[in-house]
Enzyme design. Structure first.
Site, PDB file in Angstrom:
ATOM      1  N   GLU A 172      -3.713   9.304  -5.553  1.00 18.40           N
ATOM      2  CA  GLU A 172      -3.020   8.175  -4.941  1.00 18.40           C
ATOM      3  C   GLU A 172      -1.629   8.667  -4.540  1.00 18.40           C
ATOM      4  O   GLU A 172      -0.904   9.233  -5.345  1.00 18.40           O
ATOM      5  CB  GLU A 172      -2.938   7.019  -5.938  1.00 18.40           C
ATOM      6  CG  GLU A 172      -2.691   5.673  -5.278  1.00 18.40           C
ATOM      7  CD  GLU A 172      -1.245   5.498  -4.846  1.00 18.40           C
ATOM      8  OE1 GLU A 172      -0.998   5.279  -3.636  1.00 18.40           O
ATOM      9  OE2 GLU A 172      -0.367   5.606  -5.710  1.00 18.40           O
ATOM     10  N   HIS A 173      -1.244   8.405  -3.292  1.00 20.45           N
ATOM     11  CA  HIS A 173      -0.158   9.138  -2.637  1.00 20.45           C
ATOM     12  C   HIS A 173       1.237   8.583  -2.908  1.00 20.45           C
ATOM     13  O   HIS A 173       2.230   9.248  -2.629  1.00 20.45           O
ATOM     14  CB  HIS A 173      -0.423   9.126  -1.120  1.00 20.45           C
ATOM     15  CG  HIS A 173       0.209  10.229  -0.348  1.00 20.45           C
ATOM     16  ND1 HIS A 173       1.153  11.098  -0.868  1.00 20.45           N
ATOM     17  CD2 HIS A 173       0.045  10.618   0.941  1.00 20.45           C
ATOM     18  CE1 HIS A 173       1.523  11.963   0.055  1.00 20.45           C
ATOM     19  NE2 HIS A 173       0.871  11.693   1.160  1.00 20.45           N
ATOM     20  N   CYS A 174       1.370   7.372  -3.464  1.00 21.15           N
ATOM     21  CA  CYS A 174       2.689   6.728  -3.434  1.00 21.15           C
ATOM     22  C   CYS A 174       3.739   7.509  -4.214  1.00 21.15           C
ATOM     23  O   CYS A 174       4.907   7.529  -3.827  1.00 21.15           O
ATOM     24  CB  CYS A 174       2.609   5.281  -3.902  1.00 21.15           C
ATOM     25  SG  CYS A 174       2.442   5.047  -5.671  1.00 21.15           S
ATOM     26  N   GLY A 175       3.362   8.177  -5.300  1.00 24.91           N
ATOM     27  CA  GLY A 175       4.343   8.924  -6.070  1.00 24.91           C
ATOM     28  C   GLY A 175       4.118  10.417  -6.081  1.00 24.91           C
ATOM     29  O   GLY A 175       4.895  11.153  -6.692  1.00 24.91           O
ATOM     30  N   LEU A 176       3.059  10.868  -5.421  1.00 21.22           N
ATOM     31  CA  LEU A 176       2.650  12.266  -5.520  1.00 21.22           C
ATOM     32  C   LEU A 176       2.366  12.853  -4.146  1.00 21.22           C
ATOM     33  O   LEU A 176       1.572  12.300  -3.380  1.00 21.22           O
ATOM     34  CB  LEU A 176       1.395  12.384  -6.395  1.00 21.22           C
ATOM     35  CG  LEU A 176       1.565  12.016  -7.869  1.00 21.22           C
ATOM     36  CD1 LEU A 176       0.207  11.823  -8.534  1.00 21.22           C
ATOM     37  CD2 LEU A 176       2.373  13.072  -8.607  1.00 21.22           C
TER      38      LEU A 176
END
Length: 606
Positions: free
Chosen positions: A323-327
């Site tokens: 999941e891209h939001c924090g990574l």
């Protein structure tokens, strides 16, 4: 730490000493916008964009007021970067589904490790990944993961805080993140369990015992084997709901909480789990089949909001969905390189795993109303159709890699980007807007910048390659000029000398604070042809260079876009392409032309 000192070896010690992301000036971003959009628009469209920009940046116009507000924010106490508000909006503010649209994947190299003297089974491969991840977490908790250092400078490691027990929570207007190292949950995650998916069933499995030590490899594998004895598929897997558009999923989550008092604890099990392990009951036909299932797969066997999900197939093929939001990809690459860089046995030993019997397991079974069951089924059908409406393919070069480009005296990334531009022009008849992600982790909480690849030099190169009147010397010179400009722009992007995210944040400030700042007039700059065409991707590109990765991939970003995810290594070059099925023919034509363009450019430069 000052500039004359070596970076601290502790994971997060260098963060406050990193340079801040530079805030571009309004004039610089305006000038670069015109320069970057010029190759993509007509003279009349460029004139219209210039007029809109002039109105925006005039001394009494909206631009200076918004820029002043941004500069004030950047200088505020507790603010790490002028992008601190931008990133949550960009990732958590999107309202479409994140499954396939935002999450990305890596397909790992095949494991050649032996497990107790024989080739690994599915459960053994998964157990090895769990053991490696637990060792990584133990080191991260103690800040023993050394920071990445480039040219003597530490890079930000802030994203590592989102690897474990991190879950995106859907919201009606904007999502939030549930994570450790936060005000709500200071310090590392204290969770000791993961969530295992098999045939749509969700099982909580304690991978760390009561004394705080991980289970041994054989105990982890035995626990997974026990889970996989269930030969009945779940009837209505709740994981399907995580594929919905965000506001719709937020409403479903509220309904889930209202349906039964125990559902809150079940959600808590999922959201606080260290990570997910998704076990598939089949072996992929080939690399493309594996990639597609890593990107979307059976959504009943996933929780797409989870930061990290390891996916292991029946033959031991494995990968990760993120999941891209924090990574970002660079963080996941270093994580995966550490996990796969040593044997599972060594990771288990270093984590001080101890034998303590079978891991505790238990089903996570949500209580569903009739309406929720219908909701789950509808979400499953909708996402299955969405996945079916996405076309993908792979392109592999076993006889070309970064070393070959270097021998031809050119930047490897410039070489492949020129190959993409040539293939696109030949498949669609024109050079189209192209995005490339550029890492900026040398800055405090730095993430990425949006580089736009198309320059006048790129257009001239693509035209020269198919100009019957152009000889080899002319074409080679055109390539060299385009490649040099590409490197120049990439360096500027890495240094934060980029217009797009800066101007976009000014637009967002008006949406958030326009009345307060006295900036309520329509901002014609953001409806101008230059702004729109520069950002309307025909190619969206990003690279993941690691010998532990076979393929990297993500979905396309617009109706005409081809997602181009590439693994460029010293001796090989693999590409995963995705696009809406309605324009699949153009993607397949692009793939064919790319196969021809790489050797053609090699011959030209040689």
């Amino acid at each position: 730490m000052n500039s004359s000192q070596s970076p601290s070896p502790r994971t997060f010690d260098n963060e406050d000493h990193l340079p801040r992301v530079p805030l571009p000036s309004l004039d610089d971003s305006g000038r670069r916008l015109l320069e970057w959009c010029a190759p993509l628009v007509t003279p009349d469209e460029l004139a219209e964009t210039e007029k809109a920009l002039a109105s925006f940046v005039r001394p009494d116009g909206p631009g200076p007021k918004l820029q002043a507000a941004l500069a004030e924010y950047d200088a505020s106490e507790g603010v790490h970067s002028w992008l601190d508000t931008f990133w949550p909006y960009r990732y958590l503010g999107r309202r479409d589904r994140i499954a396939l649209n935002a999450n990305f994947f890596f397909l790992f190299q095949d494991s050649v490790q032996l497990f107790q003297g024989s080739r690994q089974s599915q459960a053994e491969r998964a157990a090895g990944l769990i053991a490696a991840a637990l060792n990584y977490k133990a080191q991260l908790d103690d800040e023993r993961i050394p920071p990445i250092v480039q040219r003597g400078q530490a890079l930000t490691m802030e994203q590592n805080k989102f690897l474990f027990s991190t879950t995106r929570i859907p919201g009606a207007e904007q999502d939030t993140v549930r994570a450790p190292y936060s005000d709500e949950s200071p310090g590392p995650s204290q969770a000791r369990h993961i969530v295992v998916f098999f045939r749509g069933h969700m099982i909580r499995m304690d991978v760390i015992g009561p004394a705080g030590r991980p289970h041994t490899l054989d105990e982890l594998a035995a626990g997974l084997d026990e889970i996989m004895k269930n030969d009945v598929r779940a009837e209505t897997p709740v994981g399907h709901l995580t594929t919905k558009a965000r506001a719709e999923w937020a409403a479903s989550r509220e309904a889930l909480l209202a349906a039964d008092a125990g559902n809150a604890a079940r959600l808590d099990d999922v959201e606080t789990a260290l990570f997910c392990v998704c076990l598939e009951d089949f072996a992929p036909r080939d690399d493309l089949d594996a990639c597609d299932h890593l990107l979307h797969g059976d959504s009943g066997n996933r929780w797409f909001d989870k930061a990290v999900s390891f996916i292991v197939f029946a033959d031991g093929t494995a990968g990760i969905n993120v999941e891209h939001c924090g990574l970002d990809g660079t963080t996941i690459l270093s994580f995966v390189d550490t996990l796969l860089g040593e044997s599972a046995e060594e990771h288990s030993r270093r984590s001080e795993a101890r034998s303590q019997g079978a891991p505790a397991t238990g089903p996570i079974e949500f209580v569903l109303t009739t309406d929720l069951r219908a909701d789950v089924r509808a979400a499953a059908a909708s996402f299955a159709q969405y996945a079916a409406d996405t076309a993908t393919t792979t392109v592999a070069f076993d006889d070309f890699g970064a070393n070959d480009a270097k021998r031809l005296r050119t930047s490897p990334d410039a070489f492949v980007q020129m190959a993409y531009q040539l293939a696109h022009k030949r498949s669609k008849g024109f050079v189209g807007a192209t995005y490339e992600s550029i890492a900026t982790r040398q800055y405090r909480r730095g993430r990425t910048e949006a580089m736009r690849v198309v320059t006048p030099e790129v257009v001239r190169f693509a035209e020269a390659m198919d100009d019957p009147a152009a000889d080899a010397e002319t074409r080679c010179a055109a390539f060299r000029a385009a490649a040099e400009k590409h490197v120049e722009r990439a360096k500027a992007s890495q240094a934060g000398q980029v217009p797009e995210q800066h101007l976009w944040e000014l637009q967002l400030i008006q949406k958030r604070r326009g009345e307060e700042l006295g900036v309520t007039e329509p901002l014609t700059l953001f409806s101008s042809p230059g702004w729109i065409k520069m950002r309307d991707d025909y190619l969206s590109t990003s690279s993941a260079p690691s010998t532990n990765i076979r393929y990297f991939g993500f979905g396309s970003t617009s109706p005409q876009c081809i997602g181009v995810a590439y693994v460029l290594l010293p001796d090989r070059f693999n590409v995963y392409l995705s696009t809406p099925a309605a324009v699949a023919d153009a993607m397949h034509a692009f793939a064919g032309h790319l196969r021809e363009a790489v050797p053609e450019l090699q011959d030209l430069l040689a």
